[in-house]
Design a protein around this motif. Structure first.
Motif, PDB file in Angstrom:
ATOM      1  N   GLY A   1      -3.596  -7.997   3.339  1.00 42.65           N
ATOM      2  CA  GLY A   1      -3.051  -7.552   4.230  1.00 42.65           C
ATOM      3  C   GLY A   1      -2.705  -6.345   3.967  1.00 42.65           C
ATOM      4  N   GLY A   2      -2.273  -6.397   2.361  1.00 40.74           N
ATOM      5  CA  GLY A   2      -1.187  -5.280   1.798  1.00 40.74           C
ATOM      6  C   GLY A   2       0.255  -4.951   1.817  1.00 40.74           C
ATOM      7  N   LYS A   3       0.586  -6.591   3.047  1.00 44.70           N
ATOM      8  CA  LYS A   3       1.895  -6.213   3.338  1.00 44.70           C
ATOM      9  C   LYS A   3       2.672  -7.940   3.158  1.00 44.70           C
ATOM     10  CE  LYS A   3       1.643  -2.581   7.163  1.00 44.70           C
ATOM     11  NZ  LYS A   3       1.967  -2.486   8.453  1.00 44.70           N
TER      12      LYS A   3
ATOM     13  N   ARG B   1       1.114  -0.906  -0.319  1.00 41.39           N
ATOM     14  CA  ARG B   1       0.069  -0.107  -0.182  1.00 41.39           C
ATOM     15  C   ARG B   1       1.178   1.644   0.138  1.00 41.39           C
ATOM     16  NH1 ARG B   1      -3.696  -1.871   4.605  1.00 41.39           N
ATOM     17  NH2 ARG B   1      -1.430  -2.304   5.572  1.00 41.39           N
ATOM     18  N   LYS B   2       2.269   1.329   0.802  1.00 42.28           N
ATOM     19  CA  LYS B   2       3.049   2.232   1.439  1.00 42.28           C
ATOM     20  C   LYS B   2       3.941   2.934  -0.577  1.00 42.28           C
ATOM     21  CE  LYS B   2       6.237   4.243   4.060  1.00 42.28           C
ATOM     22  NZ  LYS B   2       7.063   3.642   5.321  1.00 42.28           N
ATOM     23  N   LEU B   3       4.167   1.252  -0.926  1.00 39.19           N
ATOM     24  CA  LEU B   3       4.468   1.332  -2.287  1.00 39.19           C
ATOM     25  C   LEU B   3       3.431   2.065  -3.560  1.00 39.19           C
ATOM     26  CD1 LEU B   3       7.024  -1.867  -2.438  1.00 39.19           C
ATOM     27  CD2 LEU B   3       7.119   0.772  -2.468  1.00 39.19           C
ATOM     28  N   ASN B   4       2.145   1.588  -3.754  1.00 37.96           N
ATOM     29  CA  ASN B   4       1.025   2.026  -4.593  1.00 37.96           C
ATOM     30  C   ASN B   4       1.464   3.549  -3.778  1.00 37.96           C
ATOM     31  OD1 ASN B   4       0.109   0.397  -6.367  1.00 37.96           O
ATOM     32  ND2 ASN B   4      -0.222  -0.361  -4.715  1.00 37.96           N
ATOM     33  N   VAL B   5       1.462   3.979  -2.768  1.00 35.95           N
ATOM     34  CA  VAL B   5       0.918   5.597  -2.836  1.00 35.95           C
ATOM     35  C   VAL B   5       2.130   6.654  -3.030  1.00 35.95           C
ATOM     36  CG1 VAL B   5       0.568   7.357  -0.611  1.00 35.95           C
ATOM     37  CG2 VAL B   5      -0.998   5.362  -0.475  1.00 35.95           C
ATOM     38  N   GLN B   6       2.919   6.439  -3.026  1.00 32.07           N
ATOM     39  CA  GLN B   6       4.223   6.457  -3.107  1.00 32.07           C
ATOM     40  C   GLN B   6       4.838   6.712  -4.800  1.00 32.07           C
ATOM     41  OE1 GLN B   6       7.275   4.906  -0.003  1.00 32.07           O
ATOM     42  NE2 GLN B   6       6.639   6.515   1.153  1.00 32.07           N
ATOM     43  N   LYS B   7       3.775   5.711  -5.538  1.00 35.10           N
ATOM     44  CA  LYS B   7       4.256   6.027  -6.673  1.00 35.10           C
ATOM     45  C   LYS B   7       5.313   5.031  -7.217  1.00 35.10           C
ATOM     46  CE  LYS B   7       0.838   9.222  -8.548  1.00 35.10           C
ATOM     47  NZ  LYS B   7      -0.761   8.005  -8.199  1.00 35.10           N
ATOM     48  N   LYS B   8       6.539   4.222  -5.925  1.00 34.98           N
ATOM     49  CA  LYS B   8       7.310   3.539  -6.234  1.00 34.98           C
ATOM     50  C   LYS B   8       7.352   1.768  -6.897  1.00 34.98           C
ATOM     51  CE  LYS B   8      10.073   5.390  -2.613  1.00 34.98           C
ATOM     52  NZ  LYS B   8      10.921   5.723  -1.670  1.00 34.98           N
ATOM     53  N   TYR B   9       6.999   1.870  -8.596  1.00 36.38           N
ATOM     54  CA  TYR B   9       6.007   0.585  -8.839  1.00 36.38           C
ATOM     55  C   TYR B   9       7.535  -0.832  -9.071  1.00 36.38           C
ATOM     56  CZ  TYR B   9       2.249   3.303  -8.710  1.00 36.38           C
ATOM     57  OH  TYR B   9       0.916   3.689  -8.616  1.00 36.38           O
ATOM     58  N   SER B  10       8.687   0.092  -8.655  1.00 32.25           N
ATOM     59  CA  SER B  10      10.125  -0.323  -9.219  1.00 32.25           C
ATOM     60  C   SER B  10      11.399   0.008  -8.689  1.00 32.25           C
ATOM     61  CB  SER B  10      10.583  -1.055 -11.011  1.00 32.25           C
ATOM     62  OG  SER B  10      11.034   0.539 -10.965  1.00 32.25           O
ATOM     63  N   GLY B  11      11.660  -0.435  -7.574  1.00 32.65           N
ATOM     64  CA  GLY B  11      12.878  -0.099  -6.891  1.00 32.65           C
ATOM     65  C   GLY B  11      14.035  -1.019  -7.180  1.00 32.65           C
ATOM     66  N   GLU B  12      14.971  -1.039  -5.673  1.00 30.03           N
ATOM     67  CA  GLU B  12      15.909  -1.893  -5.387  1.00 30.03           C
ATOM     68  C   GLU B  12      15.848  -2.129  -3.950  1.00 30.03           C
ATOM     69  OE1 GLU B  12      20.379  -2.683  -6.138  1.00 30.03           O
ATOM     70  OE2 GLU B  12      20.218  -0.951  -5.525  1.00 30.03           O
ATOM     71  N   LEU B  13      16.505  -3.619  -3.521  1.00 27.07           N
ATOM     72  CA  LEU B  13      15.657  -3.536  -1.621  1.00 27.07           C
ATOM     73  C   LEU B  13      17.831  -3.761  -0.852  1.00 27.07           C
ATOM     74  CD1 LEU B  13      12.922  -5.653  -1.132  1.00 27.07           C
ATOM     75  CD2 LEU B  13      13.189  -3.459  -0.875  1.00 27.07           C
ATOM     76  N   VAL B  14      18.324  -3.409  -0.597  1.00 23.31           N
ATOM     77  CA  VAL B  14      19.449  -4.302  -0.158  1.00 23.31           C
ATOM     78  C   VAL B  14      19.319  -3.743   1.853  1.00 23.31           C
ATOM     79  CG1 VAL B  14      21.869  -3.318  -0.540  1.00 23.31           C
ATOM     80  CG2 VAL B  14      20.444  -2.744  -1.773  1.00 23.31           C
ATOM     81  N   PHE B  15      19.398  -4.970   2.067  1.00 22.71           N
ATOM     82  CA  PHE B  15      19.159  -4.643   3.693  1.00 22.71           C
ATOM     83  C   PHE B  15      20.229  -6.423   4.134  1.00 22.71           C
ATOM     84  CE2 PHE B  15      15.854  -6.893   1.732  1.00 22.71           C
ATOM     85  CZ  PHE B  15      15.908  -7.908   2.614  1.00 22.71           C
ATOM     86  N   GLU B  16      20.543  -6.447   5.471  1.00 23.30           N
ATOM     87  CA  GLU B  16      21.047  -7.724   6.132  1.00 23.30           C
ATOM     88  C   GLU B  16      19.997  -8.309   7.026  1.00 23.30           C
ATOM     89  OE1 GLU B  16      25.028  -6.689   7.796  1.00 23.30           O
ATOM     90  OE2 GLU B  16      25.737  -6.045   5.728  1.00 23.30           O
ATOM     91  N   TYR B  17      19.825  -9.743   7.055  1.00 25.34           N
ATOM     92  CA  TYR B  17      19.227 -10.005   8.631  1.00 25.34           C
ATOM     93  C   TYR B  17      20.126 -11.369   8.732  1.00 25.34           C
ATOM     94  CZ  TYR B  17      17.931 -14.156   5.801  1.00 25.34           C
ATOM     95  OH  TYR B  17      17.320 -15.331   5.173  1.00 25.34           O
TER      96      TYR B  17
END
Length: 141
Positions: A101-103, A7-23
């Motif tokens: 739930g949009g997540k 939902r947040k991506l749709n509101v921000q109109k971020k339909y593509s992008g990059e994810l960089v993280f560690e876990y």
């Protein structure tokens, strides 16, 4: 938990992008005795969000294992790289991964990617011959 909020991506109109993280991955993903993760799992992936709110995630994961060589028991470590390729759909009967739930919880897809590239053995050297016995310790004929 690694979450993507559709939902947040749709509101921000971020339909593509990059994810960089560690876990920190769960040690239960390792089936090699006396071996553990010695670094967090690094994730680098591109996402694309489609009109039907399905999301495609493609990239790579990398991590380091450390512990005893599976053949000679010497302490060693190994860098591992693998692919992350997941498709998430907002339906319960999805063929790949589903979400509601949009997540999107990325945990299952990341664990699948880690297990897919997990080696069967941790070796100090690909030519390791295992534990060597000196002549003194050899049984007498």
């Amino acid at each position: 938990m690694m979450i993507i909020d559709i939902r947040k991506l749709n509101v921000q109109k971020k339909y593509s992008g990059e994810l960089v993280f560690e876990y920190d991955a769960d040690e239960k993903l390792i089936n090699i005795p006396f071996v553990k993760f010695s670094s967090p799992v690094k994730v680098r992936a591109d996402y694309e969000l489609f009109e039907d709110d399905s999301l495609e995630l493609r990239g790579e994961i990398s991590f380091e294992l450390s512990g005893q060589c599976s053949r000679c028991l010497k302490e060693t470590s190994m860098n591992v790289k693998g692919e992350l390729d997941a498709y998430f759909e907002p339906r319960k009967d999805a063929e790949d991964y589903s979400y509601s739930g949009g997540k999107i919880d990325l945990t299952e897809a990341l664990e699948d990617a880690v297990m897919a590239c997990m080696p069967f053995l941790l070796l100090c050297d690909e030519n390791c011959e295992g534990i060597r016995y000196s002549n003194e310790n050899q049984p007498k004929n």
